[in-house]
Design a protein around this motif. Structure first.
Motif, PDB file in Angstrom:
ATOM      1  N   LEU A   1       0.743  -1.224  -0.126  1.00 51.21           N
ATOM      2  CA  LEU A   1       0.012   0.058   0.214  1.00 51.21           C
ATOM      3  C   LEU A   1       0.787   1.291  -0.138  1.00 51.21           C
ATOM      4  O   LEU A   1       0.564   2.311  -0.865  1.00 51.21           O
ATOM      5  N   VAL A   2       1.930   1.207   0.749  1.00 49.82           N
ATOM      6  CA  VAL A   2       2.768   2.360   0.865  1.00 49.82           C
ATOM      7  C   VAL A   2       3.461   2.589  -0.460  1.00 49.82           C
ATOM      8  O   VAL A   2       3.577   3.673  -0.905  1.00 49.82           O
ATOM      9  N   SER A   3       3.878   1.436  -1.174  1.00 51.97           N
ATOM     10  CA  SER A   3       4.538   1.442  -2.460  1.00 51.97           C
ATOM     11  C   SER A   3       3.515   2.127  -3.531  1.00 51.97           C
ATOM     12  O   SER A   3       4.217   3.120  -4.043  1.00 51.97           O
ATOM     13  N   GLY A   4       2.601   1.737  -3.521  1.00 51.83           N
ATOM     14  CA  GLY A   4       1.505   1.994  -4.391  1.00 51.83           C
ATOM     15  C   GLY A   4       1.269   3.700  -4.232  1.00 51.83           C
ATOM     16  O   GLY A   4       1.321   4.330  -5.213  1.00 51.83           O
ATOM     17  N   ILE A   5       1.098   4.286  -2.924  1.00 47.64           N
ATOM     18  CA  ILE A   5       0.726   5.669  -2.820  1.00 47.64           C
ATOM     19  C   ILE A   5       1.809   6.462  -3.115  1.00 47.64           C
ATOM     20  O   ILE A   5       1.922   7.510  -3.696  1.00 47.64           O
ATOM     21  N   GLY A   6       3.185   5.710  -2.937  1.00 51.49           N
ATOM     22  CA  GLY A   6       4.344   6.513  -3.161  1.00 51.49           C
ATOM     23  C   GLY A   6       4.486   6.971  -4.489  1.00 51.49           C
ATOM     24  O   GLY A   6       5.249   7.706  -5.082  1.00 51.49           O
ATOM     25  N   LEU A   7       4.292   5.699  -5.255  1.00 53.20           N
ATOM     26  CA  LEU A   7       4.458   5.697  -6.876  1.00 53.20           C
ATOM     27  C   LEU A   7       3.534   6.678  -7.360  1.00 53.20           C
ATOM     28  O   LEU A   7       3.953   7.413  -8.248  1.00 53.20           O
ATOM     29  N   ILE A   8       2.403   6.904  -6.843  1.00 51.08           N
ATOM     30  CA  ILE A   8       1.392   7.785  -7.338  1.00 51.08           C
ATOM     31  C   ILE A   8       2.135   9.344  -7.289  1.00 51.08           C
ATOM     32  O   ILE A   8       2.029  10.204  -8.232  1.00 51.08           O
ATOM     33  N   GLY A   9       2.526   9.682  -6.072  1.00 54.87           N
ATOM     34  CA  GLY A   9       3.118  10.889  -5.747  1.00 54.87           C
ATOM     35  C   GLY A   9       4.404  11.088  -6.759  1.00 54.87           C
ATOM     36  O   GLY A   9       4.544  12.071  -7.223  1.00 54.87           O
ATOM     37  N   SER A  10       5.336  10.384  -6.602  1.00 54.17           N
ATOM     38  CA  SER A  10       6.613  10.350  -7.261  1.00 54.17           C
ATOM     39  C   SER A  10       6.450  10.405  -8.893  1.00 54.17           C
ATOM     40  O   SER A  10       7.216  11.230  -9.542  1.00 54.17           O
ATOM     41  N   ILE A  11       5.402   9.569  -9.288  1.00 54.67           N
ATOM     42  CA  ILE A  11       5.293   9.892 -10.882  1.00 54.67           C
ATOM     43  C   ILE A  11       4.574  11.255 -11.167  1.00 54.67           C
ATOM     44  O   ILE A  11       4.944  11.764 -12.079  1.00 54.67           O
ATOM     45  N   ALA A  12       3.579  11.709 -10.266  1.00 56.06           N
ATOM     46  CA  ALA A  12       3.147  12.913 -10.566  1.00 56.06           C
ATOM     47  C   ALA A  12       4.093  14.160 -10.471  1.00 56.06           C
ATOM     48  O   ALA A  12       4.042  15.087 -11.270  1.00 56.06           O
ATOM     49  N   PHE A  13       5.254  14.047  -9.607  1.00 58.20           N
ATOM     50  CA  PHE A  13       6.151  14.954  -9.401  1.00 58.20           C
ATOM     51  C   PHE A  13       6.956  14.998 -10.669  1.00 58.20           C
ATOM     52  O   PHE A  13       7.601  16.022 -11.118  1.00 58.20           O
ATOM     53  N   THR A  14       7.139  13.728 -10.877  1.00 51.17           N
ATOM     54  CA  THR A  14       8.204  13.679 -12.032  1.00 51.17           C
ATOM     55  C   THR A  14       7.835  14.212 -13.523  1.00 51.17           C
ATOM     56  O   THR A  14       8.336  14.632 -14.202  1.00 51.17           O
ATOM     57  N   MET A  15       6.228  14.147 -13.467  1.00 50.40           N
ATOM     58  CA  MET A  15       5.711  14.454 -14.725  1.00 50.40           C
ATOM     59  C   MET A  15       5.915  15.806 -14.919  1.00 50.40           C
ATOM     60  O   MET A  15       5.854  16.434 -16.069  1.00 50.40           O
ATOM     61  N   THR A  16       6.122  16.755 -14.082  1.00 50.59           N
ATOM     62  CA  THR A  16       6.322  18.212 -14.029  1.00 50.59           C
ATOM     63  C   THR A  16       7.742  18.377 -14.851  1.00 50.59           C
ATOM     64  O   THR A  16       7.789  19.515 -15.098  1.00 50.59           O
ATOM     65  N   ALA A  17       8.568  17.442 -14.941  1.00 54.46           N
ATOM     66  CA  ALA A  17       9.926  17.822 -15.515  1.00 54.46           C
ATOM     67  C   ALA A  17       9.814  17.089 -16.880  1.00 54.46           C
ATOM     68  O   ALA A  17      11.281  16.918 -17.416  1.00 54.46           O
ATOM     69  N   LEU A  18       8.887  16.738 -17.480  1.00 49.93           N
ATOM     70  CA  LEU A  18       8.943  15.829 -18.607  1.00 49.93           C
ATOM     71  C   LEU A  18       9.008  16.691 -19.789  1.00 49.93           C
ATOM     72  O   LEU A  18       9.098  16.198 -21.148  1.00 49.93           O
ATOM     73  N   VAL A  19       8.688  17.974 -19.810  1.00 48.18           N
ATOM     74  CA  VAL A  19       8.846  18.747 -20.915  1.00 48.18           C
ATOM     75  C   VAL A  19       9.817  19.832 -20.353  1.00 48.18           C
ATOM     76  O   VAL A  19       9.767  20.898 -19.894  1.00 48.18           O
ATOM     77  N   PRO A  20      11.257  19.682 -20.904  1.00 52.00           N
ATOM     78  CA  PRO A  20      12.254  20.554 -20.727  1.00 52.00           C
ATOM     79  C   PRO A  20      11.789  22.049 -20.954  1.00 52.00           C
ATOM     80  O   PRO A  20      11.590  22.423 -22.170  1.00 52.00           O
ATOM     81  N   ASP A  21      12.449  22.808 -20.083  1.00 47.09           N
ATOM     82  CA  ASP A  21      12.277  24.424 -20.266  1.00 47.09           C
ATOM     83  C   ASP A  21      13.446  25.085 -20.758  1.00 47.09           C
ATOM     84  O   ASP A  21      14.657  25.016 -20.213  1.00 47.09           O
ATOM     85  N   THR A  22      13.641  25.136 -22.262  1.00 42.80           N
ATOM     86  CA  THR A  22      14.760  25.421 -22.995  1.00 42.80           C
ATOM     87  C   THR A  22      15.022  26.883 -23.084  1.00 42.80           C
ATOM     88  O   THR A  22      15.723  27.158 -23.884  1.00 42.80           O
ATOM     89  N   THR A  23      14.517  27.566 -22.351  1.00 37.74           N
ATOM     90  CA  THR A  23      14.591  29.243 -22.481  1.00 37.74           C
ATOM     91  C   THR A  23      15.849  29.704 -21.904  1.00 37.74           C
ATOM     92  O   THR A  23      16.531  30.491 -22.327  1.00 37.74           O
ATOM     93  N   SER A  24      16.594  28.758 -20.739  1.00 39.27           N
ATOM     94  CA  SER A  24      17.739  29.211 -20.358  1.00 39.27           C
ATOM     95  C   SER A  24      18.411  27.892 -19.839  1.00 39.27           C
ATOM     96  O   SER A  24      17.905  26.965 -19.573  1.00 39.27           O
ATOM     97  N   ALA A  25      19.710  27.953 -19.386  1.00 41.78           N
ATOM     98  CA  ALA A  25      20.481  26.981 -18.821  1.00 41.78           C
ATOM     99  C   ALA A  25      19.892  26.785 -17.562  1.00 41.78           C
ATOM    100  O   ALA A  25      20.017  25.610 -17.308  1.00 41.78           O
ATOM    101  N   ALA A  26      19.765  27.941 -16.814  1.00 43.96           N
ATOM    102  CA  ALA A  26      19.265  27.769 -15.481  1.00 43.96           C
ATOM    103  C   ALA A  26      17.822  26.882 -15.427  1.00 43.96           C
ATOM    104  O   ALA A  26      17.611  26.151 -14.328  1.00 43.96           O
ATOM    105  N   ALA A  27      16.902  27.122 -16.230  1.00 42.33           N
ATOM    106  CA  ALA A  27      15.745  26.438 -16.340  1.00 42.33           C
ATOM    107  C   ALA A  27      16.066  24.947 -16.606  1.00 42.33           C
ATOM    108  O   ALA A  27      15.337  24.092 -16.046  1.00 42.33           O
ATOM    109  N   LEU A  28      16.854  24.693 -17.545  1.00 37.34           N
ATOM    110  CA  LEU A  28      17.094  23.109 -17.839  1.00 37.34           C
ATOM    111  C   LEU A  28      17.852  22.465 -16.660  1.00 37.34           C
ATOM    112  O   LEU A  28      17.273  21.308 -16.407  1.00 37.34           O
TER     113      LEU A  28
END
Length: 470
Positions: free
Chosen positions: A347-374
């Motif tokens: 149960l802990v594994s499943g809940i943790g996977l939901i949260g960590s996958i959601a967090f990672t999704m925010t970084a799956l479209v790289p912001d190429t406007t600057s080196a700092a953003a990347l």
């Protein structure tokens, strides 16, 4: 009470290949020395199996740098092929323990690893192999993945239920370290002519830098002596537990609905671990590395960096971390599953996977406007991926504690083999998914699947008064 071995124990220790009157639940006659020696030998060989299985994941991202000219889609498919092979082979290997016994099965399997290792060592030396031939070698690497469905059930025959969470967790977790081992050591092994007498060096193109002389065959040839040693140890030192079950009898597990529930849960955990382990390097390269045309244009020393000040990450420096975290979690949490039960940790594994996958999704479209953003996006991507590996590893440990508690011994071995077989398709499914759809869409499907698995875990196994607590 006397601690000297009983006559029955002496007979088991000095007899032939097949142990007689073996009952791990009888503490007076159970021979822990045989059980633990079996565990360590099969764990050593299983580690070599994982090394072989994931060797393509360490080589495929660099094939074009070695002179090949495959498309991004072709590389994804090649990295996915060992997963397809392992899933198919695990269905075969899962029925072998009662038929061949631990000794023959482990020895023969470990020897077979030599063939894909030899093939990869030969074909990376010149960029002349046709695509189909490398796909065949990638398929043969799946032998290492297929072995899991034979090794784990056979090991479960040697230990009492109260210790199976720890025993299976140690074997699977330490075996899983083979993924990190091959990905960590490959960049080091290829850097010197240790085995240069077995082949020529190659010139590897590096984005924006001078070409580097490497010996990529070392990444494969290095492991062959260890495989031969493991096969010899298995043949001379292992014993086998007689489990009476023909193939038809072993398939009675499919009439039990918990077989299907646990298959779904193990897809969530090991499917995620194996799938991301195989695709982590390519995904990193194509999002934040030289494979993203918005960051780097061209290839080799003439490649042009489009984002001033951005340090393009070398995937080989990071990809071993994910499998390392996942395998470590499997080892460390296995004793906790024996103490607290597996269901709560699933149960802990499943809940943790939901949260960590959601967090990672925010970084799956790289912001190429600057080196700092990347840089910020890459950091978020890396930590999110490591969190996914962590929770997948916890679930790998907990599900293998649940299965021996839910099923009787013979069926538990079959269910362990079956669930492992289906979850081994992870690298293939991840490769296909990342080829056919965007990473964001694929990860969103992963969240939906994890939500379903959390509901199953709570209702069937983890809640107070659950029908099958474990």
């Amino acid at each position: 009470m006397s601690t000297s071995p009983t006559p029955a124990a002496d007979e088991r220790r000095t007899g032939g290949e097949w142990l007689q009157n073996w009952d791990p639940e009888n503490e007076e006659t159970w021979d822990s020395k045989i059980a633990w020696s079996t565990l360590w030998i099969t764990t050593f060989t299983l580690t070599l199996c994982f090394v072989t299985w994931f060797l393509p994941s360490a080589i495929v991202p660099k094939l074009n740098d070695l002179g090949y000219s495959f498309t991004q889609s072709q590389l994804y498919w090649m990295a996915a092929m060992p997963g397809l092979a392992a899933g198919l082979m695990r269905i075969f290997w899962m029925v072998l323990p009662p038929i061949l016994g631990t000794r023959k099965m482990v020895a023969i399997t470990t020897f077979l690893l030599v063939f894909p290792l030899l093939g990869w060592g030969v074909r990376v030396q010149e960029p002349t192999a046709p695509y189909w031939e490398l796909m065949v070698l990638a398929f043969l690497a799946g032998i290492g993945g297929g072995a899991f469905s034979g090794f784990m059930p056979s090991t479960s025959y040697f230990f009492p239920r109260r210790m199976q969470g720890t025993a299976l967790g140690l074997q699977a977790g330490l075996g899983n370290f083979g993924v990190s081992l091959v990905q960590l050591l490959t960049p080091w092994l290829i850097g010197f002519g240790m085995l240069g007498f077995l082949g020529n060096s190659q010139m590897m193109e590096l984005a924006g830098r001078a070409n580097q002389e490497v010996f990529y065959q070392n990444a494969a040839f290095f492991w062959i002596p260890f495989c031969l040693l493991g096969a010899g140890l298995a043949w001379w030192l292992l014993r086998s537990v007689p489990i009476k079950a023909n193939i038809k009898q072993q398939f009675d597990i499919f009439g039990n609905k918990d077989t299907w529930y646990m298959t779904l849960l193990y897809i969530m955990t090991f499917g995620t671990f194996s799938g991301l382990s195989a695709q982590f390097g390519l995904l990193m390269k194509n999002l934040y590395g030289a494979g993203n045309p918005d960051i780097v244009q061209g290839a080799g020393a003439s490649a042009q960096l489009l984002i001033e000040g951005y340090a393009v990450p070398e995937a080989v420096k990071y990809v071993f971390l994910g499998p390392l975290v996942g395998a470590g979690a499997r080892v460390l949490f296995s004793p906790l599953t024996d103490r607290m039960g597996g269901a709560i940790w699933t149960l802990v594994s499943g809940i943790g996977l939901i949260g960590s996958i959601a967090f990672t999704m925010t970084a799956l479209v790289p912001d190429t406007t600057s080196a700092a953003a990347l840089d910020a996006g890459f950091t978020k991507f890396l930590w999110g991926m490591l969190a996914i590996f962590l929770f997948a590893g916890i679930g790998n440990a907990s599900t293998f504690k649940q299965m021996p508690m839910i099923f009787e011994r013979r069926q538990a071995g079959g269910v362990i083999g079956w669930t492992a077989a289906i979850a081994a398709f992870g690298p293939f499914l991840f490769g296909v998914g990342l080829t056919l759809m965007s990473p964001t869409t694929f990860y969103a499907i992963g969240i939906a699947f994890a939500v379903m698995c959390v509901i199953i875990t709570w209702l069937r196994y983890a809640r107070p008064g659950a029908p099958k607590p474990g």
